[in-house]
Design a protein around this motif. Structure first.
Motif, PDB file in Angstrom:
ATOM      1  N   ARG B 180       0.843  -1.180   0.000  1.00  0.00           N
ATOM      2  CA  ARG B 180       0.000   0.000   0.000  1.00  0.00           C
ATOM      3  C   ARG B 180       0.886   1.241   0.000  1.00  0.00           C
ATOM      4  O   ARG B 180       1.880   1.326   0.707  1.00  0.00           O
ATOM      5  N   ILE B 181       0.526   2.162  -0.827  1.00  0.00           N
ATOM      6  CA  ILE B 181       1.381   3.329  -0.991  1.00  0.00           C
ATOM      7  C   ILE B 181       0.621   4.569  -0.545  1.00  0.00           C
ATOM      8  O   ILE B 181      -0.470   4.830  -1.022  1.00  0.00           O
ATOM      9  N   SER B 182       1.214   5.276   0.361  1.00  0.00           N
ATOM     10  CA  SER B 182       0.555   6.503   0.792  1.00  0.00           C
ATOM     11  C   SER B 182       1.004   7.652  -0.097  1.00  0.00           C
ATOM     12  O   SER B 182       1.979   7.544  -0.837  1.00  0.00           O
ATOM     13  N   ARG B 183       0.269   8.737  -0.002  1.00  0.00           N
ATOM     14  CA  ARG B 183       0.673   9.913  -0.759  1.00  0.00           C
ATOM     15  C   ARG B 183       2.084  10.352  -0.398  1.00  0.00           C
ATOM     16  O   ARG B 183       2.849  10.791  -1.236  1.00  0.00           O
ATOM     17  N   GLU B 184       2.421  10.223   0.898  1.00  0.00           N
ATOM     18  CA  GLU B 184       3.742  10.678   1.350  1.00  0.00           C
ATOM     19  C   GLU B 184       4.838   9.830   0.706  1.00  0.00           C
ATOM     20  O   GLU B 184       5.816  10.325   0.209  1.00  0.00           O
ATOM     21  N   GLU B 185       4.593   8.514   0.735  1.00  0.00           N
ATOM     22  CA  GLU B 185       5.589   7.635   0.135  1.00  0.00           C
ATOM     23  C   GLU B 185       5.768   7.946  -1.342  1.00  0.00           C
ATOM     24  O   GLU B 185       6.862   7.961  -1.857  1.00  0.00           O
ATOM     25  N   LEU B 186       4.624   8.185  -1.986  1.00  0.00           N
ATOM     26  CA  LEU B 186       4.666   8.453  -3.412  1.00  0.00           C
ATOM     27  C   LEU B 186       5.486   9.696  -3.685  1.00  0.00           C
ATOM     28  O   LEU B 186       6.291   9.748  -4.612  1.00  0.00           O
ATOM     29  N   SER B 187       5.277  10.664  -2.831  1.00  0.00           N
ATOM     30  CA  SER B 187       6.003  11.906  -2.975  1.00  0.00           C
ATOM     31  C   SER B 187       7.512  11.654  -2.871  1.00  0.00           C
ATOM     32  O   SER B 187       8.296  12.190  -3.637  1.00  0.00           O
ATOM     33  N   VAL B 188       7.880  10.819  -1.902  1.00  0.00           N
ATOM     34  CA  VAL B 188       9.297  10.492  -1.751  1.00  0.00           C
ATOM     35  C   VAL B 188       9.809   9.796  -2.993  1.00  0.00           C
ATOM     36  O   VAL B 188      10.866  10.102  -3.524  1.00  0.00           O
ATOM     37  N   ARG B 189       9.011   8.872  -3.489  1.00  0.00           N
ATOM     38  CA  ARG B 189       9.464   8.104  -4.644  1.00  0.00           C
ATOM     39  C   ARG B 189       9.575   9.000  -5.882  1.00  0.00           C
ATOM     40  O   ARG B 189      10.463   8.827  -6.704  1.00  0.00           O
ATOM     41  N   GLU B 190       8.679   9.958  -5.980  1.00  0.00           N
ATOM     42  CA  GLU B 190       8.773  10.895  -7.104  1.00  0.00           C
ATOM     43  C   GLU B 190      10.088  11.658  -7.046  1.00  0.00           C
ATOM     44  O   GLU B 190      10.771  11.835  -8.055  1.00  0.00           O
ATOM     45  N   HIS B 191      10.460  12.070  -5.829  1.00  0.00           N
ATOM     46  CA  HIS B 191      11.720  12.798  -5.703  1.00  0.00           C
ATOM     47  C   HIS B 191      12.923  11.906  -5.917  1.00  0.00           C
ATOM     48  O   HIS B 191      13.958  12.357  -6.403  1.00  0.00           O
ATOM     49  N   MET B 192      12.775  10.633  -5.590  1.00  0.00           N
ATOM     50  CA  MET B 192      13.863   9.698  -5.879  1.00  0.00           C
ATOM     51  C   MET B 192      14.125   9.676  -7.377  1.00  0.00           C
ATOM     52  O   MET B 192      15.273   9.738  -7.835  1.00  0.00           O
ATOM     53  N   SER B 193      13.050   9.628  -8.157  1.00  0.00           N
ATOM     54  CA  SER B 193      13.198   9.642  -9.617  1.00  0.00           C
ATOM     55  C   SER B 193      13.829  10.937 -10.084  1.00  0.00           C
ATOM     56  O   SER B 193      14.703  10.941 -10.956  1.00  0.00           O
ATOM     57  N   THR B 194      13.377  12.037  -9.496  1.00  0.00           N
ATOM     58  CA  THR B 194      13.885  13.346  -9.906  1.00  0.00           C
ATOM     59  C   THR B 194      15.392  13.445  -9.660  1.00  0.00           C
ATOM     60  O   THR B 194      16.147  13.914 -10.522  1.00  0.00           O
ATOM     61  N   ILE B 195      15.789  12.957  -8.486  1.00  0.00           N
ATOM     62  CA  ILE B 195      17.218  13.034  -8.153  1.00  0.00           C
ATOM     63  C   ILE B 195      18.031  12.146  -9.095  1.00  0.00           C
ATOM     64  O   ILE B 195      19.056  12.548  -9.634  1.00  0.00           O
ATOM     65  N   LEU B 196      17.531  10.939  -9.328  1.00  0.00           N
ATOM     66  CA  LEU B 196      18.243  10.034 -10.230  1.00  0.00           C
ATOM     67  C   LEU B 196      18.348  10.633 -11.633  1.00  0.00           C
ATOM     68  O   LEU B 196      19.373  10.523 -12.293  1.00  0.00           O
ATOM     69  N   ARG B 197      17.259  11.270 -12.058  1.00  0.00           N
ATOM     70  CA  ARG B 197      17.262  11.871 -13.391  1.00  0.00           C
ATOM     71  C   ARG B 197      18.299  12.995 -13.469  1.00  0.00           C
ATOM     72  O   ARG B 197      19.016  13.117 -14.467  1.00  0.00           O
ATOM     73  N   ALA B 198      18.361  13.786 -12.400  1.00  0.00           N
ATOM     74  CA  ALA B 198      19.344  14.874 -12.365  1.00  0.00           C
ATOM     75  C   ALA B 198      20.756  14.303 -12.423  1.00  0.00           C
ATOM     76  O   ALA B 198      21.637  14.848 -13.103  1.00  0.00           O
ATOM     77  N   LEU B 199      20.947  13.178 -11.755  1.00  0.00           N
ATOM     78  CA  LEU B 199      22.283  12.569 -11.732  1.00  0.00           C
ATOM     79  C   LEU B 199      22.624  11.916 -13.083  1.00  0.00           C
ATOM     80  O   LEU B 199      23.782  11.750 -13.417  1.00  0.00           O
ATOM     81  N   GLN B 200      21.606  11.566 -13.848  1.00  0.00           N
ATOM     82  CA  GLN B 200      21.849  11.033 -15.190  1.00  0.00           C
ATOM     83  C   GLN B 200      22.553  12.064 -16.037  1.00  0.00           C
ATOM     84  O   GLN B 200      23.430  11.747 -16.827  1.00  0.00           O
ATOM     85  N   GLU B 201      22.171  13.290 -15.843  1.00  0.00           N
ATOM     86  CA  GLU B 201      22.725  14.360 -16.682  1.00  0.00           C
ATOM     87  C   GLU B 201      24.086  14.815 -16.194  1.00  0.00           C
ATOM     88  O   GLU B 201      24.989  15.055 -16.972  1.00  0.00           O
ATOM     89  N   ARG B 202      24.195  14.926 -14.876  1.00  0.00           N
ATOM     90  CA  ARG B 202      25.411  15.561 -14.343  1.00  0.00           C
ATOM     91  C   ARG B 202      26.372  14.596 -13.659  1.00  0.00           C
ATOM     92  O   ARG B 202      27.487  14.965 -13.341  1.00  0.00           O
ATOM     93  N   ARG B 203      25.945  13.385 -13.419  1.00  0.00           N
ATOM     94  CA  ARG B 203      26.774  12.372 -12.742  1.00  0.00           C
ATOM     95  C   ARG B 203      27.061  12.713 -11.277  1.00  0.00           C
ATOM     96  O   ARG B 203      26.814  11.932 -10.393  1.00  0.00           O
ATOM     97  N   VAL B 204      27.605  13.880 -11.059  1.00  0.00           N
ATOM     98  CA  VAL B 204      27.915  14.269  -9.679  1.00  0.00           C
ATOM     99  C   VAL B 204      27.269  15.616  -9.391  1.00  0.00           C
ATOM    100  O   VAL B 204      27.387  16.545 -10.195  1.00  0.00           O
TER     101      VAL B 204
END
Lengths: 208, 257, 208
Positions: B180-204
């Motif tokens: 079961r996924i709460s809105r809060e968890e989802l929010s965290v997971r969305e930011h996990m994707s965002t951070i990973l995506r940012a790191l795809q471009e810049r590596r560090v």
């Protein structure tokens, strides 16, 4: 000899009526070759400019110039078509749901949840649609790709953020896994499309 | 009646009817049938169609038919039928009228005139129709290319469909509560994707670059939770060479690969 | 919901891209039926007005609206074409005229009026073009097919209805035949189904 306005009118009509892209050389025949290629190109550029605010555009392709509808206009054209819109299979929809709600996830994660192998084709379908992409790799043997949904996914579904995805508490409540806050349930009941063909996706499912 | 027609002596070609032999076939082909030929003769001679002098018309018509036959042109049967009809009308007109003839008796020419007029009307209507702009000949119907490269017909998906898909999954897999996924968890997971995506471009990235204070404290907290979760899942590495030195975030696999 | 300018842009593109004339009802689907027929007609009229100075025009036909080149500009466009489209023969056009003005008619009716046998090829040509079709059979021996013109015929000739066909040239109402009274003849002329008269059929017997 035509004045530029007349020449453009004729060019426009000829290009609208043509079945194939027309090269500048072919278009010269419209004016018995009395208008040079450079002048013609200028007229075509002016014509393109004049059409730029419309839903139909004049484009220059390898084989010549042609009028075509703008791709953005496609959804309207589709409304004119009577055939049923295509649907994604259950496999695709479930994969997308897992990626949306559990991101970032690997294909292995998806397979764990779905209980079946996820074909590369399913992932490809969603990648081609621009709805998911690889945002990293998990440091486990094989370094599997981690998938997440994209900005485009949100845009296409009319969402501002993943927050706006339907809350899954409702689902839990439906399945009586856990009581959900009353407020959200009533929200769901108010939504007119909440019970809209719940198994429609499953009906056309071709599990990958 | 046919016999009578064939029995007529061959009449010499009058001057006004003379057509060069080469042109004859073309000329005769120009007629759409006996009515058309008759109309031509009537109009050419300025005859009154409503009061046709049958004798000269019949004579001229027969002359044409004879020319056609003498040239061995394939003569449609209709021409001969018309010849017979003309001669019949002519002979009926020559008959002396009984002094007390019923006044309702029809002029023998009436039917011919009716047909000529009707044919002429349709002939003119055909010409008028032919003058209308015709699609494909005089005007072109526009149908421009429909550009589909970006959006070939793709399925529509609504957010609710995703919930349905998830529900189906739950149903099948009898998933337990931990999914079961709460809105809060989802929010965290969305930011996990965002951070990973940012790191795809810049590596560090520098730690502070990942935070957007202008979006408010809740977003800062969620971003921080996302970083912790990513680190826990070994998806990123967070490093700091010494105290108070900048903290760097990079993808978990960046160095191991 | 679109503003009028957007709606016109979409209408224009849909009509430019359409393969066939589009009815107002079909066009309503472009806007998910959110724009009423009257508003749509106004927009179409405005669009027609906007296009009036061009070499392409928006026309209203039997089955709907369509963009087409203006006939005056055909000489230019023909310069691009390698071969000119053929004209129909007089035989074909006369047959078409009789079907258009006297419909529904049998082949026998056409032969009565033209005074010659109508070849199957002529009828075939018109059927293939989609301009005529069989709308029934006359209940006489042989049950001959009754032909009528189609909507496509009207569309292709730029007409909205048969009412817009060129008017028939006035045939003399009274035949000045003498010495016989003209009454019967004029009656026959006035009757639209004059071809039903028995002697008309007999007159074109082909058995020389």
């Amino acid at each position: 000899m035509q004045n530029p306005a007349d020449a453009k009118r004729i060019l426009e009509a000829a290009l609208l009526a043509a079945q194939e892209p027309m090269s500048v050389n072919e278009l010269k025949r419209l004016f018995d070759n009395e208008i040079g290629a450079d002048t013609l190109k200028n007229l075509l550029e002016e014509l393109r400019e004049q059409w730029s605010p419309r839903a139909v555009e004049l484009v220059s392709l390898a084989s010549g110039w042609r009028f075509q509808t703008r791709a953005e206009f496609q959804p309207y054209i589709e409304r004119l078509q009577t055939e049923k819109p295509p649907r994604y299979s259950r496999a695709v929809m479930e994969t997308l749901a897992i990626i949306a709600y559990r991101q970032p996830v690997t294909r292995g994660d998806i397979e764990d949840i779905r209980g079946v192998v996820v074909s590369g084709q399913i992932v490809q379908t969603l990648e081609n649609r621009g709805w998911i992409d690889v945002v990293g790799h998990r440091e486990t043997p094989g370094r599997p790709a981690l998938y997440a949904t994209t900005r485009r996914f949100l845009d296409d579904l009319g969402l501002r953020s993943l927050q706006e995805l339907p809350p899954l508490e409702e689902v839990a409540q439906t399945l009586q896994l856990e009581p959900a806050p009353a407020q959200q349930v009533s929200e769901a009941e108010l939504r007119p499309d909440a019970e809209d063909e719940p198994h429609a996706a499953a009906a056309t499912g071709t599990d990958g | 009646m046919m016999a009578k027609l064939y029995g007529e002596p061959v009449i010499e070609l009058p001057h006004d009817l003379y057509i060069p032999p080469d042109a004859l076939e073309v000329f005769l082909e120009a007629f759409e049938g006996p009515l058309d030929l008759l109309l031509y003769l009537i109009r050419k001679e300025n005859l009154d169609i409503l009061d046709i002098p049958m004798a000269p018309l019949t004579r001229q018509y027969l002359e044409y038919v004879e020319i056609m036959r003498s040239r061995n042109l394939e003569l449609a049967a209709e021409y001969l039928v018309m010849a017979a009809m003309l001669m019949e009308i002519k002979s009926r007109l020559l008959l002396p009228r009984p002094p007390s003839a019923e006044p309702t008796e029809e002029d023998p020419r009436a039917e011919l005139v009716r047909r000529l007029l009707e044919y002429e009307q349709m002939k003119k209507a055909a010409q008028a129709l032919d003058e209308l702009p015709q699609v494909g000949r005089d005007v072109i119907a526009i149908s421009v290319w429909i550009e589909k490269t970006i959006a070939e017909r793709l399925p529509d998906v609504h957010a609710q469909d995703l919930a349905e898909a998830w529900r189906g999954l739950l149903h099948r897999a009898r998933m337990s509560r931990h999914h079961r996924i709460s809105r809060e968890e989802l929010s965290v997971r969305e930011h996990m994707s965002t951070i990973l995506r940012a790191l795809q471009e810049r590596r560090v990235l520098e730690f502070s670059e990942l935070f957007e204070p202008e979006r408010g404290v809740p977003v800062l907290v969620v971003t921080f939770l996302a970083l912790l979760e990513l680190a826990r899942e070994l998806l990123i590495e967070i490093t700091q060479s010494e105290c108070f030195a900048p903290i760097y975030v990079k993808l978990g696999y960046a160095e191991s690969s």
